[in-house]
Design a protein around this motif. Structure first.
Motif, short mmCIF file in Angstrom:
data_model
loop_
_atom_site.label_atom_id
_atom_site.label_comp_id
_atom_site.label_asym_id
_atom_site.label_seq_id
_atom_site.Cartn_x
_atom_site.Cartn_y
_atom_site.Cartn_z
N SER A 159 89.07 16.91 63.03
CA SER A 159 88.45 18.16 63.48
C SER A 159 88.29 18.17 64.99
N LEU A 160 88.24 19.37 65.55
CA LEU A 160 87.97 19.53 66.98
C LEU A 160 86.52 19.89 67.24
N GLU A 161 85.69 19.87 66.20
CA GLU A 161 84.27 20.19 66.35
C GLU A 161 83.53 19.00 66.95
N LEU A 162 82.78 19.24 68.01
CA LEU A 162 81.99 18.19 68.64
C LEU A 162 80.74 17.95 67.80
N ASN A 163 80.53 16.70 67.40
CA ASN A 163 79.38 16.31 66.58
C ASN A 163 78.41 15.47 67.38
N VAL A 164 77.15 15.46 66.94
CA VAL A 164 76.10 14.70 67.60
C VAL A 164 75.30 13.95 66.54
N SER A 165 75.01 12.68 66.81
CA SER A 165 74.21 11.87 65.88
C SER A 165 73.22 11.04 66.68
N THR A 166 71.97 10.99 66.23
CA THR A 166 70.95 10.16 66.87
C THR A 166 70.50 9.09 65.89
N VAL A 194 68.70 13.20 72.50
CA VAL A 194 69.12 14.29 73.36
C VAL A 194 68.98 15.60 72.60
N ASN A 195 68.34 16.58 73.21
CA ASN A 195 68.20 17.90 72.63
C ASN A 195 69.34 18.76 73.16
N VAL A 196 70.36 18.98 72.34
CA VAL A 196 71.54 19.74 72.76
C VAL A 196 71.26 21.23 72.59
N LEU A 197 71.33 21.97 73.69
CA LEU A 197 71.09 23.40 73.64
C LEU A 197 72.35 24.16 73.24
N ASN A 198 73.49 23.80 73.79
CA ASN A 198 74.78 24.39 73.49
C ASN A 198 75.84 23.32 73.62
N ARG A 231 79.87 29.12 70.57
CA ARG A 231 79.90 30.59 70.68
C ARG A 231 81.26 31.18 70.34
N VAL A 232 82.16 30.37 69.85
CA VAL A 232 83.48 30.85 69.49
C VAL A 232 83.38 31.67 68.20
N LEU A 233 84.03 32.83 68.20
CA LEU A 233 84.03 33.68 67.01
C LEU A 233 84.98 33.12 65.97
N PRO A 234 84.66 33.34 64.70
CA PRO A 234 85.62 32.94 63.65
C PRO A 234 86.95 33.65 63.86
N ILE A 235 88.04 33.03 63.46
CA ILE A 235 89.38 33.55 63.70
C ILE A 235 89.56 34.95 63.12
#
Length: 71
Positions: free
Chosen positions: A16-23, A54-58, A63-67
């Motif tokens: 996937s190209l989705e950026l993920n975050v894990s704490t 880390v508190n990720v705001l964006n 903000r990408v619209l669905p295809i």
């Protein structure tokens, strides 16, 4: 008892190209470098390791619209 640090890891799943975050809390070596388990790294590309929570705001793609909504 092992010493641990709370860290936030930014990563991509290899499928996937989705950026993920894990704490989570991870052990660290004598030089202070965090030891991320192989199980976590499997099929992932780690982009950054930040100390603390880390508190990720964006992030990229939030903000990408669905295809189907693209003209």
């Amino acid at each position: 008892m092992m010493n641990t640090k709370k860290v936030t890891v930014f990563y991509y799943e290899n499928i996937s190209l989705e950026l993920n975050v894990s704490t989570d809390d991870y052990s660290y070596n004598e030089s202070g470098r965090v030891i991320i388990p192989e199980e976590f790294k499997e099929n992932r590309s780690i982009i950054a390791v930040c100390e603390g929570e880390v508190n990720v705001l964006n992030k990229v793609g939030d903000r990408v619209l669905p295809i189907e909504n693209v003209a």
